[in-house]
Write a protein that holds these residues in place. Structure first.
Motif, PDB file in Angstrom:
ATOM      1  N   UNK A  28       0.833  -1.210   0.000  1.00 18.45           N
ATOM      2  CA  UNK A  28       0.000   0.000   0.000  1.00 18.45           C
ATOM      3  C   UNK A  28       0.868   1.261   0.000  1.00 18.45           C
ATOM      4  N   UNK A  29       1.949   1.237   0.769  1.00 16.77           N
ATOM      5  CA  UNK A  29       2.833   2.403   0.823  1.00 16.77           C
ATOM      6  C   UNK A  29       3.588   2.584  -0.498  1.00 16.77           C
ATOM      7  N   UNK A  30       4.049   1.494  -1.101  1.00 18.24           N
ATOM      8  CA  UNK A  30       4.713   1.590  -2.401  1.00 18.24           C
ATOM      9  C   UNK A  30       3.761   2.138  -3.458  1.00 18.24           C
ATOM     10  N   UNK A  31       2.524   1.649  -3.459  1.00 13.66           N
ATOM     11  CA  UNK A  31       1.525   2.121  -4.418  1.00 13.66           C
ATOM     12  C   UNK A  31       1.211   3.597  -4.196  1.00 13.66           C
ATOM     13  N   UNK A  32       1.022   3.994  -2.953  1.00 11.65           N
ATOM     14  CA  UNK A  32       0.736   5.393  -2.637  1.00 11.65           C
ATOM     15  C   UNK A  32       1.890   6.287  -3.062  1.00 11.65           C
ATOM     16  N   UNK A  33       3.116   5.854  -2.783  1.00 12.64           N
ATOM     17  CA  UNK A  33       4.298   6.622  -3.176  1.00 12.64           C
ATOM     18  C   UNK A  33       4.366   6.765  -4.693  1.00 12.64           C
ATOM     19  N   UNK A  34       4.101   5.689  -5.399  1.00 13.57           N
ATOM     20  CA  UNK A  34       4.115   5.734  -6.862  1.00 13.57           C
ATOM     21  C   UNK A  34       3.074   6.687  -7.425  1.00 13.57           C
ATOM     22  N   UNK A  35       1.861   6.633  -6.880  1.00 20.06           N
ATOM     23  CA  UNK A  35       0.786   7.515  -7.354  1.00 20.06           C
ATOM     24  C   UNK A  35       1.129   8.978  -7.066  1.00 20.06           C
ATOM     25  N   UNK A  36       1.598   9.260  -5.848  1.00 22.02           N
ATOM     26  CA  UNK A  36       1.959  10.636  -5.496  1.00 22.02           C
ATOM     27  C   UNK A  36       3.118  11.142  -6.355  1.00 22.02           C
ATOM     28  N   UNK A  37       4.082  10.276  -6.641  1.00 24.12           N
ATOM     29  CA  UNK A  37       5.204  10.673  -7.500  1.00 24.12           C
ATOM     30  C   UNK A  37       4.720  10.937  -8.925  1.00 24.12           C
ATOM     31  N   UNK A  38       3.827  10.082  -9.430  1.00 26.40           N
ATOM     32  CA  UNK A  38       3.297  10.249 -10.779  1.00 26.40           C
ATOM     33  C   UNK A  38       2.597  11.598 -10.931  1.00 26.40           C
ATOM     34  N   UNK A  39       1.828  11.989  -9.926  1.00 28.89           N
ATOM     35  CA  UNK A  39       1.105  13.257  -9.990  1.00 28.89           C
ATOM     36  C   UNK A  39       1.933  14.443  -9.471  1.00 28.89           C
ATOM     37  N   UNK A  40       3.179  14.191  -9.062  1.00 28.89           N
ATOM     38  CA  UNK A  40       4.065  15.268  -8.636  1.00 28.89           C
ATOM     39  C   UNK A  40       3.616  15.974  -7.367  1.00 28.89           C
ATOM     40  N   UNK A  41       3.130  15.227  -6.403  1.00 30.21           N
ATOM     41  CA  UNK A  41       2.639  15.814  -5.157  1.00 30.21           C
ATOM     42  C   UNK A  41       3.731  15.833  -4.091  1.00 30.21           C
ATOM     43  N   UNK A  42       3.790  16.921  -3.311  1.00 33.90           N
ATOM     44  CA  UNK A  42       4.797  17.068  -2.266  1.00 33.90           C
ATOM     45  C   UNK A  42       4.685  15.991  -1.191  1.00 33.90           C
ATOM     46  N   UNK A  43       3.496  15.488  -0.976  1.00 29.66           N
ATOM     47  CA  UNK A  43       3.284  14.471   0.053  1.00 29.66           C
ATOM     48  C   UNK A  43       4.106  13.211  -0.218  1.00 29.66           C
ATOM     49  N   UNK A  94       7.131  12.992  -0.360  1.00 27.58           N
ATOM     50  CA  UNK A  94       8.306  12.966   0.521  1.00 27.58           C
ATOM     51  C   UNK A  94       8.013  12.172   1.792  1.00 27.58           C
ATOM     52  N   UNK A  95       6.807  12.273   2.296  1.00 22.00           N
ATOM     53  CA  UNK A  95       6.431  11.552   3.515  1.00 22.00           C
ATOM     54  C   UNK A  95       6.287  10.061   3.231  1.00 22.00           C
ATOM     55  N   UNK A  96       5.558   9.720   2.186  1.00 21.84           N
ATOM     56  CA  UNK A  96       5.318   8.301   1.901  1.00 21.84           C
ATOM     57  C   UNK A  96       6.593   7.601   1.433  1.00 21.84           C
ATOM     58  N   UNK A  97       7.435   8.305   0.675  1.00 18.96           N
ATOM     59  CA  UNK A  97       8.694   7.693   0.218  1.00 18.96           C
ATOM     60  C   UNK A  97       9.602   7.393   1.411  1.00 18.96           C
ATOM     61  N   UNK A  98       9.689   8.338   2.348  1.00 22.31           N
ATOM     62  CA  UNK A  98      10.526   8.113   3.528  1.00 22.31           C
ATOM     63  C   UNK A  98       9.982   6.945   4.357  1.00 22.31           C
ATOM     64  N   UNK A  99       8.670   6.939   4.601  1.00 22.95           N
ATOM     65  CA  UNK A  99       8.065   5.862   5.392  1.00 22.95           C
ATOM     66  C   UNK A  99       8.232   4.507   4.697  1.00 22.95           C
ATOM     67  N   UNK A 100       8.073   4.479   3.384  1.00 23.18           N
ATOM     68  CA  UNK A 100       8.238   3.225   2.643  1.00 23.18           C
ATOM     69  C   UNK A 100       9.677   2.742   2.711  1.00 23.18           C
TER      70      UNK A 100
END
Length: 191
Positions: free
Chosen positions: A89-104, A106-112
């Motif tokens: 779930x964290x990898x997927x969330x990080x991928x989606x946020x990265x795809x859309x270029x969202x600042x958040x 940074x939080x999910x990538x670090x946690x993942x």
């Protein structure tokens, strides 16, 4: 249009307000109505963090002295599958946020990245026999490199997002930019 001299003559607060206006962000309020609440929450977080450190040190010593070397765990399968579902779930969330270029991201990538590091640690430390080689290779080739990439990427996003504040505070280092709180209008720098 402002000249370089006019920008250089501005105070840090004026530069922060200008950057906020140019980036379509509202400027920080000069006198917010509830200045004490964010400060109270910040201080509470600091007390809880320091208190956790104080409690964790003797807990680690206690565990080191009392835990058995071998232990039969109940719900072993559910624990690992649940952990891997969380990691997915964290990898997927990080991928989606990265795809859309969202600042958040940074939080999910670090946690993942931290979850991958924990996964590598527990895989290696709980493996036995032939599984140990697979666990070590998996940790060194997949989990730890991906964890490093995610953590360093999260720090890069943080630097990129705080660069305007660092520029407004006339410092080249994002790590020196303080969290803007109501009692500190605009960006400020720690010495």
């Amino acid at each position: 249009m402002l000249t370089d001299e006019q920008v250089a003559a501005m105070s840090p607060h004026e530069r922060a307000a200008l950057i906020s206006r140019l980036s379509n962000h509202p400027p920080p309020a000069a006198n917010p109505p509830s200045r004490w609440l964010p400060r109270l929450v910040r201080e509470l977080r600091m007390v809880l963090t320091v208190g956790s450190v104080v409690v964790l040190v003797p807990w680690i010593v206690y565990l080191a002295l009392t835990l058995p070397r071998v232990y039969v765990a109940h719900n072993w399968d559910v624990a690992w599958v649940g952990f891997d579902v969380l990691l997915l779930a964290m990898l997927l969330t990080t991928g989606v946020l990265a795809f859309f270029g969202r600042q958040l991201v940074s939080v999910t990538a670090f946690a993942t990245g931290m979850l991958l590091t924990c996964d590598a640690w527990f895989d290696v430390m709980t493996s036995h026999g032939g599984d140990t080689t697979v666990s070590v290779v998996s940790a060194l080739v997949i989990e730890l490199p991906l964890a490093s990439l995610l953590v360093f990427s999260s720090l890069q996003v943080l630097r990129l997002c705080s660069a305007p504040m660092a520029a407004a505070a006339q410092t080249g280092h994002a790590w020196q930019v303080r969290i803007p709180l109501p009692e500190h209008p605009g960006p400020s720098v720690r010495p």
